[in-house]
Design a protein around this motif. Structure first.
Motif: not given
Ligand SMILES: [Zn+2]
Length: 644
Positions: A113, A146, A154, A474, A480
């Motif tokens: 990310n 990220g 996070k 992408r 993930r």
């Protein structure tokens, strides 16, 4: 021991972060065309070099640079004709950056990310331990800011950089360090997290999570030495301490807890020394010019250091006897007010005095241990100490340290003892540490480098990351692991299978097979069990490319073959490289249609800049799956029909 006691660690102000270095699975090196791989053969040649630091504009030396210079090391490089060229040895400028490595780094940055940079700028990071012959590492930031999800919050990723690996150390004895050059310039990514982990256990779990993400990408090298993690931590009142090259995730909790205790003990020692009235010697401050520090060190040596070799000729201590019989000299250093602290235990079986010994070992290169002892230790008899104390005018409250080694190294050695004692009054020295064999204690490695010294690399042009390139990556990005696990659960796979499959190098093959209508449980069994079985039978599983497996499975599906027949067919491919030729036949219309439908479905879930881009992508994917068993024009027609 509970390494996850949040209250305990938060009260100490514990924080920890990770720096993960992972080799990418490219064929070639990052800035030349040499192949990647480790060599067991005899080297073809050797090069010997000496390192020298250069003064900065401010007239000071970088701490690490100076430390490396103080060691007076001779650096030996072992060369391999087929794996090292003139680029690695700093005789020719770099080739353009390896585009495959750049694509891989972009993909992993996206998985983390990260925000990608618009333009990749290659910079030089100073590297002075000799492990890179140029004295710098070429590195480039690919993504920043990220995150990965962890227990409902996070963990922030500071940055992901693409860089070249350094040499492998073979030996480091005395003043001679030997490196193998095969690993040099292997493409590597460096992932840096913020210090968001609040307990040692959290740090290990995040390390495991990032490791799973990297394995799930399918883009990284696997096996011993392909991934190295640096763990950093600090507590209130302490600087950031970095532990380099931790080889195993499960070492982390106990190692960090041991480090916390070491730091607390050092803070206690500081309090004690301050209560005795000691203050840091401002003239030894590391921010001063090196020359000024040397003047002060000389002054201290003149009053507090003396050669005591002759006084110990009759000592019955075996260590002293051995040293004298080797021809070593023994110098005594007086440390005012240091009585009682050197025997403090900082780590199990590791006294404060061992921190001094480690500095002498690393910086003065006196590596026959023990290389020192002290008055309140038990190595010498009290009778040995009396004349030494008299000669140094030492009070009972002063400590005396004896250092032995080759005479040429003793000045550096006693300087390190004096400097380490001064640092003890300041608190905890900023340094890089290395793990010990036992997997939880740590040892001094080097003084912490100043802020990374970076320079633009004038040899390499910047590389623009075009939108098309990023979109292409992408569109085909690996999922993930946590996303995969969620998907697998919905498909009815067990947790055990799902855990293995989520980080399996062939996880993308599972997606393709399921897209093509193969039952999820069968596809998972094939990847997790059958391929592993073939590997155990020492068959060459790499002959079973994804496309071959797809072909086998599609035909088995059409013909309704049982499991055993499929296994035999796969085994035949893995056993015989000519098997493909024997069985090659053109795909039937229904197979083409089936494959195209799967690909088109998948393309609907992705974003493309135009219909043409989508068609192009789908055609590429379908042709890959059909493995040259259909004409491109026919496939294109079926795709256009499906997309219209
Ligand atoms: Zn090369």
């Amino acid at each position: 021991m509970n390494y996850d006691d949040l209250d305990y660690y938060q009260n100490l102000g514990f924080k920890s972060g990770l720096e993960i270095h992972q080799q990418l699975n490219t064929q070639k090196k990052l800035f030349c065309h040499c192949p990647v791989g480790y060599q067991k053969v005899e080297p073809d040649a050797r090069i010997v070099r000496h390192m020298r630091p250069t003064l900065s504009e401010m007239g000071t030396y970088d701490g690490t640079a100076l430390m490396e210079f103080k060691t007076h090391k001779e650096v030996v490089y072992l060369l391999y004709r087929d794996y090292v060229c003139t680029y690695e040895m700093d005789d020719t400028p770099p080739f353009p950056i390896n585009q495959q490595a750049l694509d891989y780094a972009i993909e992993i940055a996206l998985m983390l990310n990260c925000q990608l940079v618009d333009e990749v700028h290659i910079t030089r990071k100073q590297y002075l331990d000799g492990s890179i012959p140029t004295g710098f590492q070429r590195t480039a930031i690919i993504g920043v800011d990220g995150w990965v999800p962890y227990k409902g919050r996070k963990i922030r990723i500071q940055q992901l950089a693409l860089e070249e690996d350094s040499c492998r150390e073979v030996s480091d004895i005395g003043h001679r360090i030997v490196f193998k050059t095969d690993r040099l310039s292997t493409p590597l990514i460096e992932i840096v997290t913020y210090p968001d982990m609040r307990t040692p256990r959290e740090c290990a779990e995040v390390d495991e999570l990032l490791g799973r993400l990297l394995r799930a990408s399918g883009l990284v090298r696997r096996g011993i030495g392909t991934v190295r993690q640096d763990v950093n931590s600090s507590i209130n009142g302490a600087p950031r301490i970095e532990i380099k090259g931790v080889p195993k995730t499960w070492y982390i909790p106990k190692m960090l807890d041991t480090e916390v205790k070491r730091q607390r003990k050092l803070l206690e020692i500081k309090e004690k020394l301050v209560s005795y009235g000691l203050v840091p010697n401002q003239k030894l401050d590391s921010s001063l010019r090196e020359q000024e520090r040397q003047v002060e060190l000389e002054k201290i040596r003149n009053s507090n250091v003396t050669d005591v070799t002759d006084m110990l000729l009759k000592s019955s201590s075996p260590q002293v006897k051995n040293a004298i019989s080797r021809g070593d000299k023994i110098w005594a250093v007086k440390l005012p007010q240091f009585h009682e602290v050197l025997s403090a235990e900082l780590q199990p079986g590791w006294q404060f005095a061992d921190e001094f010994g480690a500095r002498v070992r690393v910086i003065a290169c006196i590596d026959k241990m023990p290389n020192l002892t002290f008055r309140s230790g038990k190595l010498l008899y009290p009778g040995d100490w009396e004349p030494i104390a008299q000669k140094l005018n030492a009070y009972p409250t002063d400590e005396i340290v004896l250092v032995w080694g080759p005479e040429a190294d003793l000045k550096t050695a006693v300087n390190e003892v004096i400097l380490r004692a001064d640092e003890a009054v300041r608190g905890i020295p900023e340094e890089t540490r290395q793990h010990m064999q036992d997997g939880y204690r740590t040892d001094f490695e080097r003084v912490l480098p100043g802020p990374d010294r970076m320079y633009p690399d004038t040899d390499s042009p910047p590389v623009r990351l075009t939108r098309e390139r990023v979109d292409r990556i992408r569109a085909d990005m690996a999922q993930r692991p946590w996303e995969r696990e969620e998907k697998y659960a919905k498909l009815g796979l067990s947790k055990c299978v799902s855990d293995k499959l989520a980080t399996h190098q062939r996880a993308k093959l599972f997606d393709k097979l399921v897209d093509l209508g193969i039952l999820p449980k069968l596809a998972a069994e094939l990847i997790v069990d059958w391929l592993t079985d073939l590997k155990r039978q020492r068959l060459i599983v790499s002959r079973l490319t994804d496309d071959t497996v797809i072909k086998v499975m599609m035909e088995a599906k059409e013909k309704g073959l049982p499991k055993e027949a499929i296994k035999n067919e796969l085994k035949a491919f893995a056993s015989d490289s000519n098997y493909i030729a024997k069985t090659q036949s053109m795909a039937t219309d229904s197979v083409i249609k089936f494959i195209v439908e799967g690909v088109v479905d998948r393309s609907m879930q992705l974003k493309f800049s135009s219909k043409e881009a989508q068609t192009r992508w789908a055609k590429g994917q379908a042709m890959q799956s059909l493995y040259g068993r259909a004409h491109g024009s026919k496939v294109a027609k079926v795709i256009e029909e499906a997309l219209s």
